[in-house]
Write a protein that holds these residues in place. Sequence first.
Motif, PDB file in Angstrom:
ATOM      1  N   LEU A  15       0.805  -1.224   0.000  1.00 23.11           N
ATOM      2  CA  LEU A  15       0.000   0.000   0.000  1.00 23.11           C
ATOM      3  C   LEU A  15       0.841   1.279   0.000  1.00 23.11           C
ATOM      4  O   LEU A  15       0.491   2.234  -0.704  1.00 23.11           O
ATOM      5  CB  LEU A  15      -0.974   0.003   1.174  1.00 23.11           C
ATOM      6  N   PRO A  16       1.945   1.368   0.757  1.00 21.96           N
ATOM      7  CA  PRO A  16       2.745   2.604   0.711  1.00 21.96           C
ATOM      8  C   PRO A  16       3.296   2.926  -0.678  1.00 21.96           C
ATOM      9  O   PRO A  16       3.451   4.090  -1.021  1.00 21.96           O
ATOM     10  CB  PRO A  16       3.882   2.344   1.699  1.00 21.96           C
ATOM     11  N   ILE A  17       3.597   1.915  -1.473  1.00 23.09           N
ATOM     12  CA  ILE A  17       4.083   2.174  -2.828  1.00 23.09           C
ATOM     13  C   ILE A  17       2.991   2.857  -3.649  1.00 23.09           C
ATOM     14  O   ILE A  17       3.233   3.877  -4.298  1.00 23.09           O
ATOM     15  CB  ILE A  17       4.531   0.873  -3.520  1.00 23.09           C
ATOM     16  N   PHE A  18       1.790   2.323  -3.621  1.00 21.35           N
ATOM     17  CA  PHE A  18       0.696   2.907  -4.394  1.00 21.35           C
ATOM     18  C   PHE A  18       0.349   4.306  -3.891  1.00 21.35           C
ATOM     19  O   PHE A  18       0.129   5.219  -4.681  1.00 21.35           O
ATOM     20  CB  PHE A  18      -0.535   2.007  -4.353  1.00 21.35           C
ATOM     21  N   TYR A  19       0.331   4.486  -2.582  1.00 24.18           N
ATOM     22  CA  TYR A  19       0.047   5.800  -2.009  1.00 24.18           C
ATOM     23  C   TYR A  19       1.139   6.799  -2.389  1.00 24.18           C
ATOM     24  O   TYR A  19       0.857   7.942  -2.743  1.00 24.18           O
ATOM     25  CB  TYR A  19      -0.079   5.678  -0.490  1.00 24.18           C
ATOM     26  N   GLY A  20       2.389   6.369  -2.332  1.00 26.01           N
ATOM     27  CA  GLY A  20       3.497   7.239  -2.703  1.00 26.01           C
ATOM     28  C   GLY A  20       3.475   7.622  -4.167  1.00 26.01           C
ATOM     29  O   GLY A  20       3.802   8.751  -4.528  1.00 26.01           O
ATOM     30  N   LEU A  21       3.081   6.685  -5.018  1.00 33.21           N
ATOM     31  CA  LEU A  21       3.005   7.002  -6.444  1.00 33.21           C
ATOM     32  C   LEU A  21       1.891   7.994  -6.739  1.00 33.21           C
ATOM     33  O   LEU A  21       2.011   8.828  -7.632  1.00 33.21           O
ATOM     34  CB  LEU A  21       2.820   5.720  -7.253  1.00 33.21           C
ATOM     35  N   ILE A  22       0.823   7.937  -5.969  1.00 35.36           N
ATOM     36  CA  ILE A  22      -0.262   8.901  -6.130  1.00 35.36           C
ATOM     37  C   ILE A  22       0.213  10.304  -5.744  1.00 35.36           C
ATOM     38  O   ILE A  22      -0.108  11.289  -6.396  1.00 35.36           O
ATOM     39  CB  ILE A  22      -1.491   8.491  -5.290  1.00 35.36           C
ATOM     40  N   LEU A  23       1.015  10.385  -4.675  1.00 37.08           N
ATOM     41  CA  LEU A  23       1.494  11.681  -4.178  1.00 37.08           C
ATOM     42  C   LEU A  23       2.845  12.092  -4.750  1.00 37.08           C
ATOM     43  O   LEU A  23       3.407  13.089  -4.323  1.00 37.08           O
ATOM     44  CB  LEU A  23       1.608  11.626  -2.652  1.00 37.08           C
ATOM     45  N   TRP A  24       3.373  11.338  -5.693  1.00 36.77           N
ATOM     46  CA  TRP A  24       4.747  11.528  -6.196  1.00 36.77           C
ATOM     47  C   TRP A  24       5.046  12.980  -6.578  1.00 36.77           C
ATOM     48  O   TRP A  24       6.065  13.532  -6.185  1.00 36.77           O
ATOM     49  CB  TRP A  24       4.980  10.618  -7.389  1.00 36.77           C
ATOM     50  N   THR A  25       4.193  13.622  -7.323  1.00 39.73           N
ATOM     51  CA  THR A  25       4.473  14.982  -7.800  1.00 39.73           C
ATOM     52  C   THR A  25       4.320  16.032  -6.705  1.00 39.73           C
ATOM     53  O   THR A  25       4.866  17.123  -6.828  1.00 39.73           O
ATOM     54  CB  THR A  25       3.555  15.348  -8.975  1.00 39.73           C
ATOM     55  N   LYS A  26       3.621  15.714  -5.638  1.00 34.39           N
ATOM     56  CA  LYS A  26       3.407  16.677  -4.557  1.00 34.39           C
ATOM     57  C   LYS A  26       4.492  16.625  -3.493  1.00 34.39           C
ATOM     58  O   LYS A  26       4.619  17.548  -2.697  1.00 34.39           O
ATOM     59  CB  LYS A  26       2.044  16.429  -3.905  1.00 34.39           C
ATOM     60  N   LEU A  27       5.273  15.557  -3.471  1.00 30.48           N
ATOM     61  CA  LEU A  27       6.310  15.404  -2.457  1.00 30.48           C
ATOM     62  C   LEU A  27       7.619  16.061  -2.894  1.00 30.48           C
ATOM     63  O   LEU A  27       7.959  16.043  -4.071  1.00 30.48           O
ATOM     64  CB  LEU A  27       6.575  13.919  -2.197  1.00 30.48           C
ATOM     65  N   PRO A  28       8.368  16.626  -1.937  1.00 33.06           N
ATOM     66  CA  PRO A  28       9.684  17.160  -2.286  1.00 33.06           C
ATOM     67  C   PRO A  28      10.649  16.005  -2.586  1.00 33.06           C
ATOM     68  O   PRO A  28      10.387  14.855  -2.228  1.00 33.06           O
ATOM     69  CB  PRO A  28      10.117  17.910  -1.019  1.00 33.06           C
ATOM     70  N   PHE A  29      11.769  16.319  -3.242  1.00 33.62           N
ATOM     71  CA  PHE A  29      12.722  15.275  -3.603  1.00 33.62           C
ATOM     72  C   PHE A  29      13.316  14.604  -2.371  1.00 33.62           C
ATOM     73  O   PHE A  29      13.481  13.392  -2.330  1.00 33.62           O
ATOM     74  CB  PHE A  29      13.844  15.842  -4.476  1.00 33.62           C
ATOM     75  N   GLU A  30      13.641  15.398  -1.335  1.00 35.07           N
ATOM     76  CA  GLU A  30      14.191  14.836  -0.100  1.00 35.07           C
ATOM     77  C   GLU A  30      13.170  14.953   1.021  1.00 35.07           C
ATOM     78  O   GLU A  30      12.559  15.995   1.221  1.00 35.07           O
ATOM     79  CB  GLU A  30      15.475  15.559   0.294  1.00 35.07           C
ATOM     80  N   LYS A  47      12.961  10.637  -2.189  1.00 36.75           N
ATOM     81  CA  LYS A  47      11.648   9.992  -2.188  1.00 36.75           C
ATOM     82  C   LYS A  47      11.643   8.640  -2.882  1.00 36.75           C
ATOM     83  O   LYS A  47      10.827   7.794  -2.558  1.00 36.75           O
ATOM     84  CB  LYS A  47      10.586  10.909  -2.770  1.00 36.75           C
ATOM     85  N   VAL A  48      12.568   8.410  -3.797  1.00 35.32           N
ATOM     86  CA  VAL A  48      12.648   7.096  -4.445  1.00 35.32           C
ATOM     87  C   VAL A  48      12.938   6.027  -3.404  1.00 35.32           C
ATOM     88  O   VAL A  48      12.316   4.962  -3.381  1.00 35.32           O
ATOM     89  CB  VAL A  48      13.734   7.091  -5.547  1.00 35.32           C
ATOM     90  N   TRP A  49      13.882   6.303  -2.530  1.00 34.57           N
ATOM     91  CA  TRP A  49      14.271   5.352  -1.496  1.00 34.57           C
ATOM     92  C   TRP A  49      13.109   5.067  -0.550  1.00 34.57           C
ATOM     93  O   TRP A  49      12.809   3.914  -0.241  1.00 34.57           O
ATOM     94  CB  TRP A  49      15.472   5.887  -0.737  1.00 34.57           C
ATOM     95  N   LEU A  50      12.442   6.107  -0.104  1.00 32.16           N
ATOM     96  CA  LEU A  50      11.368   5.936   0.886  1.00 32.16           C
ATOM     97  C   LEU A  50      10.092   5.343   0.319  1.00 32.16           C
ATOM     98  O   LEU A  50       9.435   4.536   0.971  1.00 32.16           O
ATOM     99  CB  LEU A  50      11.039   7.286   1.531  1.00 32.16           C
ATOM    100  N   ILE A  51       9.728   5.722  -0.877  1.00 30.97           N
ATOM    101  CA  ILE A  51       8.432   5.319  -1.405  1.00 30.97           C
ATOM    102  C   ILE A  51       8.489   3.988  -2.143  1.00 30.97           C
ATOM    103  O   ILE A  51       7.539   3.217  -2.117  1.00 30.97           O
ATOM    104  CB  ILE A  51       7.873   6.426  -2.320  1.00 30.97           C
ATOM    105  N   ILE A  52       9.603   3.698  -2.784  1.00 32.83           N
ATOM    106  CA  ILE A  52       9.663   2.489  -3.600  1.00 32.83           C
ATOM    107  C   ILE A  52      10.547   1.407  -2.987  1.00 32.83           C
ATOM    108  O   ILE A  52      10.129   0.260  -2.830  1.00 32.83           O
ATOM    109  CB  ILE A  52      10.124   2.826  -5.031  1.00 32.83           C
ATOM    110  N   ILE A  53      11.753   1.758  -2.602  1.00 30.62           N
ATOM    111  CA  ILE A  53      12.717   0.732  -2.185  1.00 30.62           C
ATOM    112  C   ILE A  53      12.387   0.128  -0.820  1.00 30.62           C
ATOM    113  O   ILE A  53      12.412  -1.095  -0.667  1.00 30.62           O
ATOM    114  CB  ILE A  53      14.143   1.296  -2.241  1.00 30.62           C
ATOM    115  N   TRP A  54      12.057   0.935   0.180  1.00 30.24           N
ATOM    116  CA  TRP A  54      11.759   0.384   1.509  1.00 30.24           C
ATOM    117  C   TRP A  54      10.559  -0.557   1.503  1.00 30.24           C
ATOM    118  O   TRP A  54      10.621  -1.642   2.090  1.00 30.24           O
ATOM    119  CB  TRP A  54      11.566   1.485   2.545  1.00 30.24           C
TER     120      TRP A  54
END
Length: 64
Positions: A15-30, A47-54
């Motif tokens: 679920l965090p991956i899907f939620y992060g992808l929805i908010l991808w453009t609204k989140l800062p890079f770090e 954000k790549v590390w936090l939203i996708i890799i973890w």
Amino acid sequence: MKNKKSFLPLIITLLPIFYGLILWTKLPFELPIHFNINGEVDRYANKVWLIIIWPIIATLLHRR
């Protein structure tokens, strides 16, 4: 029966991956990942590390 029991934790882990992808453009890079005792940010991660890799790591550890 074992597959049904492992299906719910897998969904919860992904679920965090899907939620992060929805908010991808609204989140800062770090994003802050660690705070000291005073509440100040000690460490950032991109954000790549936090939203996708973890979540992927958590999913792989769960499937073991």
